[in-house]
Scaffold this motif. Structure first.
Motif, PDB file in Angstrom:
ATOM      1  N   VAL A 182       0.866  -1.179   0.000  1.00 13.12           N
ATOM      2  CA  VAL A 182       0.000   0.000   0.000  1.00 13.12           C
ATOM      3  C   VAL A 182       0.904   1.232   0.000  1.00 13.12           C
ATOM      4  O   VAL A 182       1.645   1.465   0.957  1.00 13.12           O
ATOM      5  CB  VAL A 182      -0.932   0.009   1.232  1.00 13.12           C
ATOM      6  CG1 VAL A 182      -1.845   1.233   1.198  1.00 13.12           C
ATOM      7  CG2 VAL A 182      -1.750  -1.277   1.295  1.00 13.12           C
ATOM      8  N   LEU A 183       0.842   1.989  -1.094  1.00 15.89           N
ATOM      9  CA  LEU A 183       1.727   3.140  -1.240  1.00 15.89           C
ATOM     10  C   LEU A 183       0.939   4.408  -1.547  1.00 15.89           C
ATOM     11  O   LEU A 183      -0.170   4.363  -2.067  1.00 15.89           O
ATOM     12  CB  LEU A 183       2.748   2.883  -2.356  1.00 15.89           C
ATOM     13  CG  LEU A 183       3.751   1.754  -2.099  1.00 15.89           C
ATOM     14  CD1 LEU A 183       4.606   1.505  -3.338  1.00 15.89           C
ATOM     15  CD2 LEU A 183       4.630   2.071  -0.899  1.00 15.89           C
ATOM     16  N   GLY A 184       1.559   5.517  -1.234  1.00  9.38           N
ATOM     17  CA  GLY A 184       0.985   6.836  -1.469  1.00  9.38           C
ATOM     18  C   GLY A 184       1.751   7.815  -0.601  1.00  9.38           C
ATOM     19  O   GLY A 184       2.456   7.405   0.326  1.00  9.38           O
ATOM     20  N   GLY A 185       1.616   9.077  -0.892  1.00  3.33           N
ATOM     21  CA  GLY A 185       2.339  10.088  -0.128  1.00  3.33           C
ATOM     22  C   GLY A 185       1.876  10.149   1.318  1.00  3.33           C
ATOM     23  O   GLY A 185       0.841   9.584   1.673  1.00  3.33           O
ATOM     24  N   PRO A 186       2.649  10.837   2.154  1.00  4.76           N
ATOM     25  CA  PRO A 186       2.225  11.017   3.543  1.00  4.76           C
ATOM     26  C   PRO A 186       0.887  11.750   3.566  1.00  4.76           C
ATOM     27  O   PRO A 186       0.720  12.749   2.873  1.00  4.76           O
ATOM     28  CB  PRO A 186       3.336  11.868   4.163  1.00  4.76           C
ATOM     29  CG  PRO A 186       4.210  12.324   3.056  1.00  4.76           C
ATOM     30  CD  PRO A 186       3.892  11.529   1.836  1.00  4.76           C
TER      31      PRO A 186
END
Length: 196
Positions: free
Chosen positions: A8-12
């Motif tokens: 699961v990825l994405g910016g802060p």
């Protein structure tokens, strides 16, 4: 049985943790946040990595891959040892860079199956605002504007290329994370209903 993994990825501030909670409730996954595991480890008085982890997190840098993978691997093994049916994992905030990805492939190749990458796409300003709001109550040392700007730069320089790499293999499932929590989860459900 090998762990079944969704990265699961994405910016802060993209909503990874919030959406992972919902996925856990609806689909029975175990949520492992690389950041939470690192933050928990640094609090342990007997941790050999505590101070090192603290300095990396405070500076918005990526913790050495060996530490992160050992914590993830230990958490998966402990979860599966407690309940043999718990073999589906959301690994949130990992891999964060090329080194993480290579470390994972080196260490976990044949030991875990990565099904897909769930990518929460969100503009930087929305992410910053969400984190600043969260920072009012989270107690996280990295939810301040200075750390956030560093974290976003790290994300753009290091993590986005990993997402692009996975995109070439067709493993990325992208969700517009700038929408409301419920709207985002509707899209997430579409993905999990199809993919598992």
């Amino acid at each position: 049985m090998k762990p079944f993994v969704v990265f699961v990825l994405g910016g802060p501030g993209a909503g990874k943790g919030t959406q992972c909670e919902r996925i856990v409730q609806k689909y029975g996954y175990t949520h492992l946040s690389a950041g939470d595991l690192l933050r928990d480890e640094r609090k342990k008085p007997d941790s050999q990595y505590g101070e090192l982890i603290e300095s990396y997190i405070r500076d918005g840098r990526i913790v050495p891959v060996e530490i992160t993978i050992s914590l993830l691997q230990r958490a998966m093994e402990q979860t599966m040892a407690l309940d043999g049916n718990k073999h589906k994992f959301l690994i949130d905030g990992f891999p964060r860079n090329e080194d993480n990805l290579q470390g994972w492939e080196r260490t976990m190749n044949g030991k875990a199956d990565v099904s897909f990458v769930l990518f929460f796409d969100c503009d930087n300003e929305t992410c910053i605002e969400r984190c600043l709001e969260r920072g009012k109550s989270s107690g996280r040392s990295d939810d301040n504007r200075e750390s956030l700007e560093k974290r976003i730069q790290t994300y753009l320089q290091s993590t986005r290329p990993i997402i692009d790499l996975y995109e070439k293999t067709g493993k990325v499932k992208k969700v517009d994370a700038s929408k409301s929590v419920d709207e985002v989860f509707t899209k997430v459900q579409d993905i999990f209903d199809r993919e598992g």
